[in-house]
Design a protein around this motif. Structure first.
Motif, PDB file in Angstrom:
ATOM      1  N   ALA A  27      72.423 -50.746  11.078  1.00 54.60           N
ATOM      2  CA  ALA A  27      73.090 -49.072  11.334  1.00 54.60           C
ATOM      3  C   ALA A  27      71.422 -48.852  11.334  1.00 54.60           C
ATOM      4  N   LEU A  28      70.469 -48.832  11.438  1.00 55.09           N
ATOM      5  CA  LEU A  28      69.379 -48.726  11.940  1.00 55.09           C
ATOM      6  C   LEU A  28      68.601 -49.418  13.192  1.00 55.09           C
ATOM      7  N   GLY A  29      69.436 -50.306  13.965  1.00 56.34           N
ATOM      8  CA  GLY A  29      69.417 -50.580  15.137  1.00 56.34           C
ATOM      9  C   GLY A  29      70.245 -49.721  16.079  1.00 56.34           C
ATOM     10  N   ASP A  30      71.394 -49.743  15.542  1.00 55.31           N
ATOM     11  CA  ASP A  30      72.756 -49.239  15.962  1.00 55.31           C
ATOM     12  C   ASP A  30      71.863 -47.369  16.316  1.00 55.31           C
ATOM     13  N   LYS A  31      71.573 -46.570  15.449  1.00 55.64           N
ATOM     14  CA  LYS A  31      70.627 -45.368  15.397  1.00 55.64           C
ATOM     15  C   LYS A  31      69.884 -45.491  17.008  1.00 55.64           C
ATOM     16  N   VAL A  32      68.731 -46.169  16.250  1.00 55.65           N
ATOM     17  CA  VAL A  32      67.955 -46.369  17.786  1.00 55.65           C
ATOM     18  C   VAL A  32      68.651 -46.677  18.923  1.00 55.65           C
ATOM     19  N   ALA A  33      69.440 -47.922  18.730  1.00 57.78           N
ATOM     20  CA  ALA A  33      70.025 -48.038  20.292  1.00 57.78           C
ATOM     21  C   ALA A  33      69.850 -46.529  20.905  1.00 57.78           C
ATOM     22  N   ARG A  34      71.113 -45.295  20.049  1.00 59.12           N
ATOM     23  CA  ARG A  34      71.667 -45.010  20.656  1.00 59.12           C
ATOM     24  C   ARG A  34      71.011 -43.760  20.863  1.00 59.12           C
ATOM     25  N   ARG A  35      69.851 -43.481  20.116  1.00 60.07           N
ATOM     26  CA  ARG A  35      69.002 -42.712  20.941  1.00 60.07           C
ATOM     27  C   ARG A  35      68.040 -42.834  21.880  1.00 60.07           C
ATOM     28  N   VAL A  36      67.787 -44.569  22.137  1.00 56.81           N
ATOM     29  CA  VAL A  36      67.177 -44.621  23.417  1.00 56.81           C
ATOM     30  C   VAL A  36      67.918 -44.349  24.944  1.00 56.81           C
ATOM     31  N   GLU A  87      70.182 -42.479  24.902  1.00 58.17           N
ATOM     32  CA  GLU A  87      69.955 -40.917  25.116  1.00 58.17           C
ATOM     33  C   GLU A  87      68.811 -40.423  25.435  1.00 58.17           C
ATOM     34  N   SER A  88      67.462 -40.364  25.159  1.00 55.41           N
ATOM     35  CA  SER A  88      66.224 -39.629  25.593  1.00 55.41           C
ATOM     36  C   SER A  88      65.810 -40.624  26.717  1.00 55.41           C
ATOM     37  N   GLY A  89      66.284 -42.294  26.973  1.00 52.96           N
ATOM     38  CA  GLY A  89      65.062 -42.627  28.153  1.00 52.96           C
ATOM     39  C   GLY A  89      64.064 -43.183  27.306  1.00 52.96           C
ATOM     40  N   GLN A  90      63.651 -43.258  26.227  1.00 52.17           N
ATOM     41  CA  GLN A  90      62.382 -43.604  25.796  1.00 52.17           C
ATOM     42  C   GLN A  90      62.440 -44.168  25.133  1.00 52.17           C
ATOM     43  N   ARG A  91      61.157 -45.393  25.078  1.00 56.51           N
ATOM     44  CA  ARG A  91      61.212 -46.684  24.112  1.00 56.51           C
ATOM     45  C   ARG A  91      60.477 -45.404  22.919  1.00 56.51           C
ATOM     46  N   GLU A  92      61.385 -47.322  22.247  1.00 57.55           N
ATOM     47  CA  GLU A  92      60.617 -46.688  20.029  1.00 57.55           C
ATOM     48  C   GLU A  92      60.637 -47.925  19.700  1.00 57.55           C
ATOM     49  N   GLU A  93      59.862 -47.948  18.908  1.00 60.56           N
ATOM     50  CA  GLU A  93      58.886 -49.372  18.665  1.00 60.56           C
ATOM     51  C   GLU A  93      59.114 -48.523  17.032  1.00 60.56           C
ATOM     52  N   LEU A  94      59.921 -50.065  16.104  1.00 60.40           N
ATOM     53  CA  LEU A  94      59.859 -49.740  15.183  1.00 60.40           C
ATOM     54  C   LEU A  94      58.836 -50.755  13.985  1.00 60.40           C
ATOM     55  N   VAL A 111      70.888 -50.163  26.220  1.00 61.92           N
ATOM     56  CA  VAL A 111      69.841 -50.651  25.899  1.00 61.92           C
ATOM     57  C   VAL A 111      69.451 -52.189  25.501  1.00 61.92           C
ATOM     58  N   ARG A 112      68.171 -51.806  26.079  1.00 65.00           N
ATOM     59  CA  ARG A 112      67.299 -53.866  24.881  1.00 65.00           C
ATOM     60  C   ARG A 112      66.991 -53.784  23.900  1.00 65.00           C
ATOM     61  N   SER A 113      66.653 -55.173  23.407  1.00 70.87           N
ATOM     62  CA  SER A 113      65.099 -55.228  22.624  1.00 70.87           C
ATOM     63  C   SER A 113      65.332 -56.227  22.936  1.00 70.87           C
ATOM     64  N   GLU A 114      63.356 -55.960  22.523  1.00 73.17           N
ATOM     65  CA  GLU A 114      62.442 -57.184  22.829  1.00 73.17           C
ATOM     66  C   GLU A 114      61.331 -57.447  21.316  1.00 73.17           C
ATOM     67  N   LEU A 161      64.508 -50.455  24.388  1.00 73.23           N
ATOM     68  CA  LEU A 161      64.214 -49.779  25.775  1.00 73.23           C
ATOM     69  C   LEU A 161      65.652 -49.655  26.670  1.00 73.23           C
ATOM     70  N   LYS A 162      65.696 -48.757  27.532  1.00 69.03           N
ATOM     71  CA  LYS A 162      66.512 -48.004  28.026  1.00 69.03           C
ATOM     72  C   LYS A 162      66.715 -49.320  28.883  1.00 69.03           C
ATOM     73  N   ASP A 163      67.856 -49.769  29.114  1.00 67.49           N
ATOM     74  CA  ASP A 163      67.947 -50.522  30.443  1.00 67.49           C
ATOM     75  C   ASP A 163      67.577 -50.167  31.847  1.00 67.49           C
ATOM     76  N   ALA A 164      66.735 -50.628  32.855  1.00 69.48           N
ATOM     77  CA  ALA A 164      66.468 -49.886  34.167  1.00 69.48           C
ATOM     78  C   ALA A 164      67.920 -49.648  34.946  1.00 69.48           C
TER      79      ALA A 164
END
Length: 185
Positions: A127-136, A138-145, A166-169, A182-185
């Motif tokens: 649920a956290l991954g999905d929520k953060v991915a949707r937030r990123v 929408e905002s375009g800002q990268r998020e670190e967990l 979006v993608r994650s690393e 991160l948002k995909d380019a």
């Protein structure tokens, strides 16, 4: 063709068919049997441990994909086997894997769950991954967990992969390794 030749030909064809179709299921059966045996060894080890600790718990064995799943459910003392953020559970899982390795001579990938903690944690992280991915997205800002274990990061990566755009690393080194979305380019 004589009756004997016909019978021999039919038996030969049947043997070829049985070999072709029986080989993959046999390998799958062997793997399943090996995983069930791993689970039984782990269950015996954990049962002895629960007896020594004088904890109540029911041990359930299952096979999911390519790993044995061992669950302990029941008594109220079981939360002590999970510890803060699952540290005790992770250590107990490694000890159980070592016990299996000692008996079988092969490395085990078994998964141990106590009182449903891993199952609940998996749901929370997904649920956290999905929520953060949707937030990123929408905002375009990268998020670190926050830093996570490899088990936890995999769940988050899988959840993020389910959101287009979006993608994650993973960044950093253990024990501070974390997921970055991160948002995909």
């Amino acid at each position: 063709m004589t009756e004997t030749e016909t019978q021999h030909s039919i038996e030969s064809d049947n043997a070829d068919t049985e070999t072709d179709t029986a080989t993959p299921p046999r390998k799958a059966e062997d793997r399943e049997e090996r995983l069930v045996a791993e689970g039984e060894i782990a269950g015996d080890y954990l049962e002895e441990l629960l007896d020594v600790l004088d904890f109540d718990g029911d041990i359930d064995l299952d096979v999911e994909g390519d790993r044995a799943i061992v669950s302990i459910d029941g008594g109220e003392d079981l939360s002590k086997l999970v510890g803060r953020r699952g540290e005790v559970l992770d250590a107990l899982q490694e000890l159980t894997r070592l016990a299996v390795h000692q008996k079988t001579g092969e490395r085990s990938r078994l998964m141990l769950d106590v009182a449903g903690w891993r199952r609940r944690r998996r749901d929370e992280l997904s649920a956290l991954g999905d929520k953060v991915a949707r937030r990123v997205l929408e905002s375009g800002q990268r998020e670190e967990l926050a830093p996570m274990t490899p088990f936890e990061r995999k769940i988050v990566h899988d959840a993020v992969a389910g959101v287009q755009g979006v993608r994650s690393e993973s960044e950093g080194v253990e024990p501070a390794r974390r997921v970055v979305v991160l948002k995909d380019a």
